[in-house]
Design a protein around this motif. Structure first.
Motif, PDB file in Angstrom:
ATOM      1  N   LEU A  59       0.826  -1.201   0.000  1.00 33.46           N
ATOM      2  CA  LEU A  59       0.000   0.000   0.000  1.00 33.46           C
ATOM      3  C   LEU A  59       0.864   1.257   0.000  1.00 33.46           C
ATOM      4  O   LEU A  59       0.611   2.200  -0.768  1.00 33.46           O
ATOM      5  N   ILE A  60       1.892   1.264   0.846  1.00 28.56           N
ATOM      6  CA  ILE A  60       2.764   2.436   0.929  1.00 28.56           C
ATOM      7  C   ILE A  60       3.500   2.661  -0.389  1.00 28.56           C
ATOM      8  O   ILE A  60       3.649   3.794  -0.855  1.00 28.56           O
ATOM      9  N   ASP A  61       3.941   1.557  -1.006  1.00 26.48           N
ATOM     10  CA  ASP A  61       4.612   1.663  -2.306  1.00 26.48           C
ATOM     11  C   ASP A  61       3.679   2.201  -3.387  1.00 26.48           C
ATOM     12  O   ASP A  61       4.140   2.722  -4.413  1.00 26.48           O
ATOM     13  N   ASN A  89      -0.815   6.787   2.261  1.00 28.97           N
ATOM     14  CA  ASN A  89      -0.147   7.378   3.420  1.00 28.97           C
ATOM     15  C   ASN A  89      -0.317   6.476   4.646  1.00 28.97           C
ATOM     16  O   ASN A  89      -1.359   5.841   4.825  1.00 28.97           O
ATOM     17  N   LYS A  90       0.711   6.452   5.505  1.00 31.71           N
ATOM     18  CA  LYS A  90       0.669   5.590   6.692  1.00 31.71           C
ATOM     19  C   LYS A  90      -0.505   5.914   7.606  1.00 31.71           C
ATOM     20  O   LYS A  90      -1.054   5.017   8.270  1.00 31.71           O
ATOM     21  N   ASN A  91      -0.920   7.182   7.659  1.00 35.01           N
ATOM     22  CA  ASN A  91      -2.026   7.522   8.552  1.00 35.01           C
ATOM     23  C   ASN A  91      -3.384   7.074   7.999  1.00 35.01           C
ATOM     24  O   ASN A  91      -4.405   7.234   8.665  1.00 35.01           O
ATOM     25  N   GLN A  92      -3.372   6.525   6.799  1.00 33.28           N
ATOM     26  CA  GLN A  92      -4.605   5.941   6.246  1.00 33.28           C
ATOM     27  C   GLN A  92      -4.739   4.466   6.606  1.00 33.28           C
ATOM     28  O   GLN A  92      -5.759   3.847   6.302  1.00 33.28           O
ATOM     29  N   ILE A  93      -3.713   3.902   7.252  1.00 33.42           N
ATOM     30  CA  ILE A  93      -3.711   2.482   7.606  1.00 33.42           C
ATOM     31  C   ILE A  93      -3.836   2.357   9.119  1.00 33.42           C
ATOM     32  O   ILE A  93      -2.928   2.740   9.865  1.00 33.42           O
ATOM     33  N   GLN A 146     -11.265  10.728   2.329  1.00 40.11           N
ATOM     34  CA  GLN A 146     -10.035   9.955   2.432  1.00 40.11           C
ATOM     35  C   GLN A 146     -10.352   8.461   2.548  1.00 40.11           C
ATOM     36  O   GLN A 146     -11.304   8.079   3.216  1.00 40.11           O
ATOM     37  N   LYS A 147      -9.574   7.639   1.878  1.00 39.80           N
ATOM     38  CA  LYS A 147      -9.745   6.191   1.990  1.00 39.80           C
ATOM     39  C   LYS A 147      -8.882   5.647   3.116  1.00 39.80           C
ATOM     40  O   LYS A 147      -7.727   6.061   3.276  1.00 39.80           O
TER      41      LYS A 147
END
Length: 423
Positions: free
Chosen positions: A43-45, A49-53, A85-86
């Protein structure tokens, strides 16, 4: 880090499908790494964004409060308020969640399923959970998620995955795989003693204790004797009555068949053992008993027997079964009736493999080095008298070929490395 592309691709293909993605499997098989590292990195690649996980590991003390499903749901809802935002929600070891009473709504009992069904209704949230209990996460799914879940079952390393991290000859790798199995951490140990200690500890400290605690086992010594018996009988036909009788002989006291049956089912629920039923090919029906029991991981099976009972033929059959199941096929033990010369004998075909309306038959043969052995392996296949593909997987050939009868002789290594098309 070991690649688990077989499972990662399944997760990727199920993204935003409107379902709760349920990742199941034996403890320590790599579910958390798959979700929290491999998929998260994916996902990050791909610019998430990390705050979406959102990640919650219910087996960690700092997340214990989220074992309350209402607390968990309210926490997540607060984080995803931005509807533009997703978000992705990862919950590890979801079976640790508790059922609670909702005092604000007529004291209705609330389960994690209720909350997950509520969370999945948010259009900007994609939900993923892992768990190690098949009853909680498999048999209940159709009812509790009302058909709105996607299951991804993770197995120990396949031989193909194991070999990808092995620095050496493929034959040596196969010998090691049949002995130590495919628990992912095994690949990090450099010596045999460390591997054996790890597997033995894993069996005793994780799986046995987990089954005992989860089901309030009152007779753990009988559970251990059952697992000893099943370990020694892989690839052999048996049933709970036979197991109970064998243990009764050892203990010099009667062991209840129903108790044994329950304990076997608990081991199956924990994904430690799986059962293959016998299927009458001509009669198109299943036999109730006996069945065959296979271990999900060969290293755990061998550890249970202190690595004293190394049966390459039986281990090979278990490895083939595991690989077929991993690939998603329906697998039974085939039975054909031999009525030739006035006889009435049951002949076995190791595996009847189905994929939708397609079928193949598979025999497992460690070696076929004399006429008697060859006839024994081929005879059952001939008795089917049908046109489905017939395969003999062998460990004594380096190349696969068709014989004059149209039977496909397949190298075990070719099969395990997924180099041949079964159908």
């Amino acid at each position: 880090m070991l690649r688990r592309d077989f499972y990662l691709n399944q997760i990727i293909n199920s993204m935003w499908d409107g379902q709760v993605k349920v990742i199941t499997g034996l403890r320590r098989v790599g579910k958390s790494v798959l979700l929290f590292e491999l998929f998260k990195n994916y996902l990050i690649d791909n610019h998430i964004n990390k705050n979406q996980i959102i990640t919650l590991s219910l087996d960690q003390r700092k997340y214990y409060k989220f074992r309350n499903p209402i607390t968990l749901c309210e926490y997540v809802e607060d984080l995803i308020k931005d509807s533009t935002q997703k978000y992705y929600l990862f919950i590890d070891e979801v079976q640790l969640s508790k059922t609670v009473i909702d005092s604000e709504n007529d004291d209705i009992p609330v389960t994690i399923y209720d909350m997950l069904n509520e969370l999945k209704s948010y259009k900007n949230l994609d939900v993923y959970v892992t768990g190690s209990n098949s009853k909680l996460l498999s048999s209940d799914i159709m009812t509790e998620f009302r058909g709105r879940s996607t299951q991804i079952h993770v197995y120990p390393l396949s031989f193909e995955e194991y070999f990808s991290s092995y620095n050496g000859d493929v034959r040596d790798c196969l010998d090691e795989y049949l002995l130590y199995g495919g628990m992912p951490r095994i690949t990090s140990f450099k010596d045999d003693i460390s591997k054996k200690r790890y597997l033995s500890s894993l069996y005793d400290e994780v799986y046995i204790k987990d089954i005992i605690e989860r089901h309030n086992i009152e007779k753990p010594d009988i559970l251990e004797q059952i697992l000893d018996y099943l370990s020694s009988q892989i690839s052999s036909l048996t049933n709970p009555t036979n197991v109970a009788n064998a243990i009764s002989d050892v203990r010099k006291q009667k062991v209840d068949n129903n108790l044994v049956s329950s304990y076997i089912n608990y081991s199956i629920d924990a994904f430690l053992v799986s059962v293959a039923r016998r299927y009458d090919i001509k009669g198109k029906s299943y036999y109730k008993y006996p069945n065959k029991y296979y271990f999900t991981d060969l290293g755990l099976r061998n550890a249970r027997l202190n690595f004293r009972q190394y049966d390459p033929g039986h281990l090979m059959e278990n490895a083939i079964y595991n690989e077929l199941i991993r690939r998603g096929y329906s697998v039974d033990i085939g039975v054909v009736i031999d009525r030739r010369k006035g006889n009435y004998a049951l002949k076995e075909i190791d595996f009847v493999v189905n994929e939708g309306d397609r079928r193949i038959y598979i025999q497992s043969a460690l070696r076929m080095d004399d006429t008697t052995k060859i006839e024994s392996e081929l005879d059952s296949l001939r008795l089917t008298n049908d046109f489905f593909k017939k395969i003999i997987i062998r460990n004594d050939i380096n190349h696969s070929y068709y014989d004059e009868n149209g039977f496909y002789h397949c190298s075990l290594i070719d099969f395990l490395l997924n180099k041949i098309d079964l159908f």
